[in-house]
Design a protein around this motif. Sequence first.
Motif, PDB file in Angstrom:
ATOM      1  N   VAL A  79      55.697  43.035  34.269  1.00  0.00           N
ATOM      2  CA  VAL A  79      54.561  43.052  33.455  1.00  0.00           C
ATOM      3  C   VAL A  79      54.214  41.750  32.581  1.00  0.00           C
ATOM      4  CG1 VAL A  79      53.843  44.503  31.682  1.00  0.00           C
ATOM      5  CG2 VAL A  79      55.134  45.548  33.317  1.00  0.00           C
ATOM      6  N   ALA A  80      53.160  41.358  33.039  1.00  0.00           N
ATOM      7  CA  ALA A  80      52.682  40.063  32.209  1.00  0.00           C
ATOM      8  C   ALA A  80      51.380  40.058  31.301  1.00  0.00           C
ATOM      9  CB  ALA A  80      52.408  38.934  33.290  1.00  0.00           C
ATOM     10  N   THR A  81      51.443  41.436  30.589  1.00  0.00           N
ATOM     11  CA  THR A  81      50.370  41.486  29.644  1.00  0.00           C
ATOM     12  C   THR A  81      50.610  40.567  28.441  1.00  0.00           C
ATOM     13  OG1 THR A  81      51.692  43.393  28.683  1.00  0.00           O
ATOM     14  CG2 THR A  81      49.796  44.085  30.343  1.00  0.00           C
ATOM     15  N   ASN A  82      49.611  40.189  27.653  1.00  0.00           N
ATOM     16  CA  ASN A  82      49.692  39.475  26.804  1.00  0.00           C
ATOM     17  C   ASN A  82      50.658  40.003  25.636  1.00  0.00           C
ATOM     18  OD1 ASN A  82      48.017  37.460  27.787  1.00  0.00           O
ATOM     19  ND2 ASN A  82      46.208  38.625  27.138  1.00  0.00           N
ATOM     20  N   ALA A  83      51.042  39.009  24.882  1.00  0.00           N
ATOM     21  CA  ALA A  83      52.146  39.329  23.729  1.00  0.00           C
ATOM     22  C   ALA A  83      51.252  39.918  22.519  1.00  0.00           C
ATOM     23  CB  ALA A  83      52.964  38.283  23.291  1.00  0.00           C
ATOM     24  N   THR A  84      50.678  41.107  22.473  1.00  0.00           N
ATOM     25  CA  THR A  84      49.726  41.660  21.412  1.00  0.00           C
ATOM     26  C   THR A  84      50.326  43.043  21.385  1.00  0.00           C
ATOM     27  OG1 THR A  84      48.126  42.582  23.075  1.00  0.00           O
ATOM     28  CG2 THR A  84      47.675  40.366  22.010  1.00  0.00           C
ATOM     29  N   PRO A  85      50.018  43.856  20.289  1.00  0.00           N
ATOM     30  CA  PRO A  85      50.280  45.182  20.150  1.00  0.00           C
ATOM     31  C   PRO A  85      49.972  46.127  21.375  1.00  0.00           C
ATOM     32  CG  PRO A  85      49.773  44.317  18.014  1.00  0.00           C
ATOM     33  CD  PRO A  85      49.142  43.356  18.961  1.00  0.00           C
ATOM     34  N   GLU A  86      48.816  45.678  21.783  1.00  0.00           N
ATOM     35  CA  GLU A  86      48.201  46.497  23.020  1.00  0.00           C
ATOM     36  C   GLU A  86      49.025  46.265  24.215  1.00  0.00           C
ATOM     37  OE1 GLU A  86      45.000  46.341  19.596  1.00  0.00           O
ATOM     38  OE2 GLU A  86      46.342  44.906  20.694  1.00  0.00           O
ATOM     39  N   GLY A  87      48.990  44.865  24.381  1.00  0.00           N
ATOM     40  CA  GLY A  87      49.794  44.363  25.540  1.00  0.00           C
ATOM     41  C   GLY A  87      51.222  45.168  25.547  1.00  0.00           C
ATOM     42  N   GLU A  88      52.062  44.942  24.510  1.00  0.00           N
ATOM     43  CA  GLU A  88      53.307  45.647  24.544  1.00  0.00           C
ATOM     44  C   GLU A  88      53.347  47.051  24.740  1.00  0.00           C
ATOM     45  OE1 GLU A  88      56.081  43.916  24.190  1.00  0.00           O
ATOM     46  OE2 GLU A  88      55.098  42.257  24.095  1.00  0.00           O
ATOM     47  N   ALA A  89      52.298  47.879  24.241  1.00  0.00           N
ATOM     48  CA  ALA A  89      52.189  49.027  24.358  1.00  0.00           C
ATOM     49  C   ALA A  89      51.784  49.500  25.962  1.00  0.00           C
ATOM     50  CB  ALA A  89      50.964  49.927  23.537  1.00  0.00           C
ATOM     51  N   THR A  90      51.134  48.778  26.394  1.00  0.00           N
ATOM     52  CA  THR A  90      50.740  48.850  27.951  1.00  0.00           C
ATOM     53  C   THR A  90      51.790  48.819  28.843  1.00  0.00           C
ATOM     54  OG1 THR A  90      48.619  48.284  27.682  1.00  0.00           O
ATOM     55  CG2 THR A  90      49.078  48.173  29.960  1.00  0.00           C
ATOM     56  N   ALA A  91      52.706  47.472  28.378  1.00  0.00           N
ATOM     57  CA  ALA A  91      53.985  47.364  29.148  1.00  0.00           C
ATOM     58  C   ALA A  91      54.899  48.429  29.031  1.00  0.00           C
ATOM     59  CB  ALA A  91      54.719  45.993  28.745  1.00  0.00           C
ATOM     60  N   MET A  92      55.244  49.169  27.877  1.00  0.00           N
ATOM     61  CA  MET A  92      56.112  50.092  27.750  1.00  0.00           C
ATOM     62  C   MET A  92      55.692  51.206  28.475  1.00  0.00           C
ATOM     63  SD  MET A  92      58.597  48.841  26.223  1.00  0.00           S
ATOM     64  CE  MET A  92      59.501  50.146  25.848  1.00  0.00           C
ATOM     65  N   TYR A  93      54.244  51.538  28.465  1.00  0.00           N
ATOM     66  CA  TYR A  93      53.742  52.941  29.254  1.00  0.00           C
ATOM     67  C   TYR A  93      54.030  52.619  30.698  1.00  0.00           C
ATOM     68  CZ  TYR A  93      50.313  56.049  30.998  1.00  0.00           C
ATOM     69  OH  TYR A  93      49.446  57.003  31.622  1.00  0.00           O
ATOM     70  N   LEU A  94      53.762  51.379  31.166  1.00  0.00           N
ATOM     71  CA  LEU A  94      53.847  51.104  32.727  1.00  0.00           C
ATOM     72  C   LEU A  94      55.361  51.084  33.159  1.00  0.00           C
ATOM     73  CD1 LEU A  94      51.787  47.881  33.146  1.00  0.00           C
ATOM     74  CD2 LEU A  94      51.267  50.084  34.179  1.00  0.00           C
ATOM     75  N   ALA A  95      56.253  50.655  32.208  1.00  0.00           N
ATOM     76  CA  ALA A  95      57.685  50.898  32.665  1.00  0.00           C
ATOM     77  C   ALA A  95      58.148  52.405  32.525  1.00  0.00           C
ATOM     78  CB  ALA A  95      58.568  50.303  31.433  1.00  0.00           C
ATOM     79  N   LYS A  96      57.468  53.203  31.670  1.00  0.00           N
ATOM     80  CA  LYS A  96      57.959  54.636  31.752  1.00  0.00           C
ATOM     81  C   LYS A  96      57.338  55.217  32.848  1.00  0.00           C
ATOM     82  CE  LYS A  96      56.816  58.842  28.972  1.00  0.00           C
ATOM     83  NZ  LYS A  96      55.952  59.264  27.789  1.00  0.00           N
ATOM     84  N   LEU A  97      56.412  54.722  33.599  1.00  0.00           N
ATOM     85  CA  LEU A  97      55.706  55.428  34.759  1.00  0.00           C
ATOM     86  C   LEU A  97      56.504  54.840  35.985  1.00  0.00           C
ATOM     87  CD1 LEU A  97      52.011  55.256  34.227  1.00  0.00           C
ATOM     88  CD2 LEU A  97      53.430  57.273  34.100  1.00  0.00           C
ATOM     89  N   ILE A  98      56.988  53.637  35.966  1.00  0.00           N
ATOM     90  CA  ILE A  98      57.531  52.987  37.229  1.00  0.00           C
ATOM     91  C   ILE A  98      58.880  53.105  37.413  1.00  0.00           C
ATOM     92  CG2 ILE A  98      57.801  50.872  38.271  1.00  0.00           C
ATOM     93  CD1 ILE A  98      55.163  49.979  36.875  1.00  0.00           C
ATOM     94  N   LYS A  99      59.852  53.046  36.160  1.00  0.00           N
ATOM     95  CA  LYS A  99      61.032  53.236  36.523  1.00  0.00           C
ATOM     96  C   LYS A  99      61.618  54.393  37.246  1.00  0.00           C
ATOM     97  CE  LYS A  99      62.874  50.621  32.604  1.00  0.00           C
ATOM     98  NZ  LYS A  99      63.554  50.870  31.272  1.00  0.00           N
ATOM     99  N   PRO A 100      61.096  55.719  37.101  1.00  0.00           N
ATOM    100  CA  PRO A 100      61.530  56.682  37.977  1.00  0.00           C
ATOM    101  C   PRO A 100      61.565  56.512  39.604  1.00  0.00           C
ATOM    102  CG  PRO A 100      60.193  57.500  36.296  1.00  0.00           C
ATOM    103  CD  PRO A 100      60.045  56.197  36.173  1.00  0.00           C
ATOM    104  N   ALA A 101      60.604  55.431  39.955  1.00  0.00           N
ATOM    105  CA  ALA A 101      60.666  55.353  41.264  1.00  0.00           C
ATOM    106  C   ALA A 101      61.706  54.338  41.761  1.00  0.00           C
ATOM    107  CB  ALA A 101      59.325  54.587  41.597  1.00  0.00           C
ATOM    108  N   GLN A 102      62.565  54.246  40.844  1.00  0.00           N
ATOM    109  CA  GLN A 102      63.781  53.171  41.162  1.00  0.00           C
ATOM    110  C   GLN A 102      63.307  51.712  41.455  1.00  0.00           C
ATOM    111  OE1 GLN A 102      67.003  54.515  40.737  1.00  0.00           O
ATOM    112  NE2 GLN A 102      65.734  56.319  39.989  1.00  0.00           N
TER     113      GLN A 102
END
Length: 199
Positions: free
Chosen positions: A142-165
């Motif tokens: 995840v290479a979103t910008n280091a902004t609050p919105e970028g960080e929130a997007t990164a965490m959201y993506l991680a939450k969705l993708i991690k269950p797929a191993q």
Amino acid sequence: MQYPKPVANLIDSYMKLPGIGEKTAVRLAFFTIDMDDEDVQEFASSLKAVKTQLQYCSICGNITDTNPCEICSNPHRNSEQILVVEQPKDIMAMENMHGYQGLYQVLGGVLSPVNGVGPDDLNIKHLLHRLKDNSQVKEVIVATNATPEGEATAMYLAKLIKPAQIKVTRLAHGLAVGADIEYADQMTLQRAVEGRQQI
């Protein structure tokens, strides 16, 4: 005194560009007036071409004049990694670094409830379908910008993708908080990619 209508229209057009105020727009308009006819025609043709000859890659969402884009159709790219960016211009910055050989996914922005941008407004569903259909992918960076919105997007993506191993990593914070990828120098980008961490 008012400018003649063609000049006033050109000034208004330049002012629509980001970072261009009235004084700069006036300066650009008068510079354009003094340009050779051939240069003006080439400039106008270039503007028209980016609106008529470009499209978005059906795989990654990058801007391209061929579909799929050169990166997605290159068999020598590392298909085990997908680097997720906010905008196509971020891909250009990463490619100029010459240190990343995987694939990309353009989100088209970041999550921003304040601005009314939710998950359905981004290419998140497309990314998830892409991961589901491609068992080769082992890591999403995840290479979103280091902004609050970028960080929130990164965490959201991680939450969705991690269950797929699938391993989910984030660019290391060699990038300054609030910095845009497109303006970072190549060494900073290289260190950020090499120092990425799992999230």
